[in-house]
Motif scaffolding. Sequence first.
Motif, PDB file in Angstrom:
ATOM      1  N   PHE A  78      -4.798 -13.940   4.473  1.00 30.38           N
ATOM      2  CA  PHE A  78      -6.196 -13.566   4.646  1.00 30.38           C
ATOM      3  C   PHE A  78      -7.105 -14.728   4.270  1.00 30.38           C
ATOM      4  N   GLU A  93     -12.180 -10.195   2.776  1.00 34.86           N
ATOM      5  CA  GLU A  93     -11.119 -11.064   3.265  1.00 34.86           C
ATOM      6  C   GLU A  93     -10.712 -10.616   4.668  1.00 34.86           C
ATOM      7  N   TYR A 153     -13.204  -3.592   3.352  1.00 35.56           N
ATOM      8  CA  TYR A 153     -12.717  -3.810   1.986  1.00 35.56           C
ATOM      9  C   TYR A 153     -11.443  -3.017   1.671  1.00 35.56           C
ATOM     10  N   ASN A 154     -11.001  -2.181   2.584  1.00 41.45           N
ATOM     11  CA  ASN A 154      -9.803  -1.378   2.327  1.00 41.45           C
ATOM     12  C   ASN A 154      -8.549  -2.233   2.405  1.00 41.45           C
ATOM     13  N   THR A 155      -7.592  -1.899   1.568  1.00 39.32           N
ATOM     14  CA  THR A 155      -6.299  -2.589   1.594  1.00 39.32           C
ATOM     15  C   THR A 155      -5.177  -1.683   2.077  1.00 39.32           C
ATOM     16  N   SER A 156      -5.491  -0.406   2.299  1.00 36.72           N
ATOM     17  CA  SER A 156      -4.546   0.521   2.907  1.00 36.72           C
ATOM     18  C   SER A 156      -5.348   1.508   3.744  1.00 36.72           C
ATOM     19  N   PRO A 186      -0.606  -0.396   6.310  1.00 37.24           N
ATOM     20  CA  PRO A 186      -1.002  -1.572   5.538  1.00 37.24           C
ATOM     21  C   PRO A 186      -2.078  -2.451   6.136  1.00 37.24           C
ATOM     22  N   SER A 187      -2.525  -2.213   7.368  1.00 37.47           N
ATOM     23  CA  SER A 187      -3.539  -3.099   7.932  1.00 37.47           C
ATOM     24  C   SER A 187      -4.429  -2.360   8.917  1.00 37.47           C
ATOM     25  N   ARG A 234     -14.710  -3.947  11.087  1.00 42.33           N
ATOM     26  CA  ARG A 234     -14.997  -4.728   9.871  1.00 42.33           C
ATOM     27  C   ARG A 234     -16.491  -5.018   9.704  1.00 42.33           C
ATOM     28  N   GLY A 277      -9.717   2.629  -4.660  1.00 43.80           N
ATOM     29  CA  GLY A 277      -8.717   2.388  -3.629  1.00 43.80           C
ATOM     30  C   GLY A 277      -7.344   2.950  -3.924  1.00 43.80           C
ATOM     31  N   LYS A 328      -5.717   8.905  -0.598  1.00 45.90           N
ATOM     32  CA  LYS A 328      -6.602   7.821  -1.039  1.00 45.90           C
ATOM     33  C   LYS A 328      -7.875   8.366  -1.661  1.00 45.90           C
TER      34      LYS A 328
END
Length: 325
Positions: free
Chosen positions: A19, A35, A104-107, A115-116, A174, A224, A254
């Motif tokens: 990232f 990121e 800003y989410n990572t999951s 995961p993306s 995003r 998160g 979540k």
Amino acid sequence: MFNKLLYGIVFLFFLSKPFKKESILLVPDGFPDPEIPIDNELTLERIEYGKKLFFEKLLSRDSSISCASCHQPQLAFTDGRKTAIGIKNRVVSRNTPTLTNIVYNTSFLRDGVNPSLEAQVIVPIHEKNEFDFQILLVAERLKKIDAYVQLSKKAYGENPNPDNISKALASYERTLISGNSRFDKFYYSGDSLALTDNEKRGMDLFYNQLYCADCHSGFNFSNGEIVNNGLYKEYQDIGKMRLTLNDKDNGLFKVPTLRNISVTEPYMHDGSLSSLEEVIDHYAKGGEGHDNQHPSIVSFEINEEEKEDLMSFLFCLTDSSFIAQ
């Protein structure tokens, strides 16, 4: 149930992507720089391509719904339904999550098993009760439309294909950054008059007297994490456990952002609580006592005046400019 093979493919492909920080986004005061995957850097052309795709009904098998059918801008990219509705009025098992600050989410997904963002945007296309289609067939449709060919070539230098369709959708999503609420004006911009007295009392309850900020913390009002909030003693939807098959993941979902919560009802992963008052009552009684229930969820006393103050504070997290886009 989601296609396990699809999950396996996207998980392996996207899990270790590098990232970078991205400057094209307008980052509000108090927010960190987001990121962005190095292989999908943001450009205006990619955002334009992705936005058109987001509102495009050709992504569904019968061309009847788009991403925006469930993620409506005026509702902070939710749909106001208990659970979503797919093509041919098929009922989706979960409540539509907001796309507020998804950069800003990572999951991703309600239980965080994806995961993306690039991988997540493909899921509703393949899901039988949503778009009931196939990303390869979507690409074939778009290659026959000159406007999409031109957008794709400007954005990625090639014709529409599964990879750049998913990347473009992720690029647009995003940009959905919300940080212009009255709370932000008060807390980050120093406008002491931005909040009313009862909103300030509610903020004190939120941060100092109750445990709300244990999970709904930071600039996005979410840590998160994936937790069990004691909604049920027995869960029909087993949450993260559907992927891991681990009993400790039963009922884990979540922690959602609270931003724009005044327009994202009904609440919870299944839309079972129709109002913020019901949500507060659930936590005040200490949940239902599931074995996996998060330890922060314990009963507390709150009177009607305090409840009104707390709800007033939560309502001031609404960003009118965000929901007007």
